[in-house]
Design an enzyme around this catalytic site. Sequence first.
Site, PDB file in Angstrom:
ATOM      1  N   THR A 178       0.873  -1.190   0.000  1.00  0.00           N
ATOM      2  CA  THR A 178       0.000   0.000   0.000  1.00  0.00           C
ATOM      3  C   THR A 178       0.900   1.227   0.000  1.00  0.00           C
ATOM      4  O   THR A 178       2.008   1.191   0.549  1.00  0.00           O
ATOM      5  CB  THR A 178      -0.868  -0.022   1.278  1.00  0.00           C
ATOM      6  OG1 THR A 178      -1.816  -1.069   1.143  1.00  0.00           O
ATOM      7  CG2 THR A 178      -1.602   1.298   1.506  1.00  0.00           C
ATOM      8  N   ARG A 206     -15.337  -5.922   0.566  1.00  0.00           N
ATOM      9  CA  ARG A 206     -14.609  -5.541   1.784  1.00  0.00           C
ATOM     10  C   ARG A 206     -13.996  -4.141   1.599  1.00  0.00           C
ATOM     11  O   ARG A 206     -13.461  -3.827   0.542  1.00  0.00           O
ATOM     12  CB  ARG A 206     -13.521  -6.579   2.051  1.00  0.00           C
ATOM     13  CG  ARG A 206     -12.624  -6.277   3.266  1.00  0.00           C
ATOM     14  CD  ARG A 206     -11.293  -5.731   2.849  1.00  0.00           C
ATOM     15  NE  ARG A 206     -10.362  -5.633   3.980  1.00  0.00           N
ATOM     16  CZ  ARG A 206      -9.233  -4.930   3.940  1.00  0.00           C
ATOM     17  NH1 ARG A 206      -8.875  -4.301   2.851  1.00  0.00           N
ATOM     18  NH2 ARG A 206      -8.451  -4.864   4.986  1.00  0.00           N
ATOM     19  N   GLY A 208     -11.261  -1.419   3.259  1.00  0.00           N
ATOM     20  CA  GLY A 208     -10.161  -1.289   4.222  1.00  0.00           C
ATOM     21  C   GLY A 208      -9.988   0.145   4.703  1.00  0.00           C
ATOM     22  O   GLY A 208     -10.697   1.064   4.266  1.00  0.00           O
ATOM     23  N   ASP A 209      -9.034   0.324   5.587  1.00  0.00           N
ATOM     24  CA  ASP A 209      -8.793   1.647   6.196  1.00  0.00           C
ATOM     25  C   ASP A 209      -8.319   2.698   5.199  1.00  0.00           C
ATOM     26  O   ASP A 209      -8.551   3.894   5.401  1.00  0.00           O
ATOM     27  CB  ASP A 209      -7.751   1.522   7.312  1.00  0.00           C
ATOM     28  CG  ASP A 209      -6.401   1.047   6.773  1.00  0.00           C
ATOM     29  OD1 ASP A 209      -6.376   0.064   6.004  1.00  0.00           O
ATOM     30  OD2 ASP A 209      -5.381   1.687   7.096  1.00  0.00           O
ATOM     31  N   THR A 229      -0.593   2.124   6.894  1.00  0.00           N
ATOM     32  CA  THR A 229      -0.540   0.875   6.115  1.00  0.00           C
ATOM     33  C   THR A 229      -0.445  -0.315   7.061  1.00  0.00           C
ATOM     34  O   THR A 229       0.234  -0.245   8.083  1.00  0.00           O
ATOM     35  CB  THR A 229       0.650   0.856   5.127  1.00  0.00           C
ATOM     36  OG1 THR A 229       0.704  -0.444   4.529  1.00  0.00           O
ATOM     37  CG2 THR A 229       1.986   1.160   5.785  1.00  0.00           C
ATOM     38  N   GLY A 230      -1.141  -1.387   6.724  1.00  0.00           N
ATOM     39  CA  GLY A 230      -1.144  -2.578   7.574  1.00  0.00           C
ATOM     40  C   GLY A 230      -2.495  -3.250   7.472  1.00  0.00           C
ATOM     41  O   GLY A 230      -3.288  -2.923   6.576  1.00  0.00           O
ATOM     42  N   GLY A 232      -5.986  -3.598   7.555  1.00  0.00           N
ATOM     43  CA  GLY A 232      -6.956  -2.513   7.632  1.00  0.00           C
ATOM     44  C   GLY A 232      -7.966  -2.635   8.755  1.00  0.00           C
ATOM     45  O   GLY A 232      -8.379  -1.628   9.345  1.00  0.00           O
TER      46      GLY A 232
HETATM   47  N1  ASP Z   1      -4.389  -1.161   4.858  1.00  0.00           N
HETATM   48  C1  ASP Z   1      -4.608  -1.877   3.637  1.00  0.00           C
HETATM   49  C2  ASP Z   1      -5.948  -2.565   3.716  1.00  0.00           C
HETATM   50  O1  ASP Z   1      -6.247  -3.147   4.736  1.00  0.00           O
HETATM   51  C3  ASP Z   1      -3.548  -2.884   3.330  1.00  0.00           C
HETATM   52  C4  ASP Z   1      -2.118  -2.459   3.565  1.00  0.00           C
HETATM   53  O2  ASP Z   1      -1.851  -1.351   4.007  1.00  0.00           O
HETATM   54  O3  ASP Z   1      -1.200  -3.255   3.285  1.00  0.00           O
HETATM   55  O4  ASP Z   1      -6.669  -2.579   2.763  1.00  0.00           O
END
Ligand code: ASP
Length: 315
Positions: A178, A206, A208-209, A229-230, A232
């Site tokens: 991301t 779905r 995400g954040d 990032t991570g 979500g």
């Molecule tokens: N945060 C992103 C999501 O959950 C994924 C990521 O940051 O790697 O969609």
Amino acid sequence: MTKKTKYSLCIHGGAGVIDESTISAGEKELILQDLEKSLKAGEKILQEGGSAVDAVCAAVEHLENSEHFNAGRGAVYSRNGKHLLEASLMEGRELKAGALANSSKIKNPVKFAKSLMNRDDIVMISGKESDLLAEEMGHEIVENDYFHTSFRKEQWQQAQKYAADETFLDHSNFKKGTVGAVAMDSDGNLAAATSTGGMTNKMEGRIGDSAIIGCGTYANNNSCAVSCTGIGEFFIRATVASYVSNLMEFAGLSLEEASKKAIFDHHGKMGGDGGLVAVDGEGNISMTYNSAGMYRGFSTDTTRKLFIWDKEEKI
Ligand code: ASP
């Protein structure tokens, strides 16, 4: 607040299990080169007195166009084998924002998020309506397979195998990539942007954040600009991006203290894994993560640096 730097820009290219043994030297070099080009694209705008909004958009656009990141071209595959893109952008002066989820045809989601930010009638849009509106507003539309890379396809096929195997618990290796950027411009205005294909093998629909203002992206001139990032789901439950801002504005924490508290004490204690980049109104930068690594870099009027793990990377 007195500014310490004329401008500051900080980017990330995703957090997660980034293992020296799993990335080749050549691949690492290409990723670092792309991160540097992204910084240069944003820097140019800030050096010429342009806005933080334009700088974060240009930096993220560059990473969306690179196949090395999970955003735009190179985005991961969903459960049904599609690329479903998400992005958001916010500015800190008037708290205007734009966001989109589950788009399948917009070449540069971050540019569309920026143009939504300038409308009064909508902040966030999802699904095929986002593609239709983007087309109506003159954004470049592509077929879904424009986003394809064989690397992401193989990752998805592997993830599908693992999903069928209940003994396999660690899916964190499949999500890195991301992208995001935060900036303070020479007028002291802040902005943040994030763009992603989401999690590999994610369920259709779905969200995400990265698409949600306050969770993956937030900017407020009273405090800071943040891009996350991570995984979500944890960033949404912990409202990480606005949490950092609130800790600064209402509890008086510094940018670094607030970022650490958000990532380690709040989201980390829930079981979250990932990181953030943030900048405050003085131009201070935080790059905080609790995962094994995070592709990242920053530049100010005096320095430019790139990192994957703790030590600076030279290219
Ligand atoms: N945060 C992103 C999501 O959950 C994924 C990521 O940051 O790697 O969609």
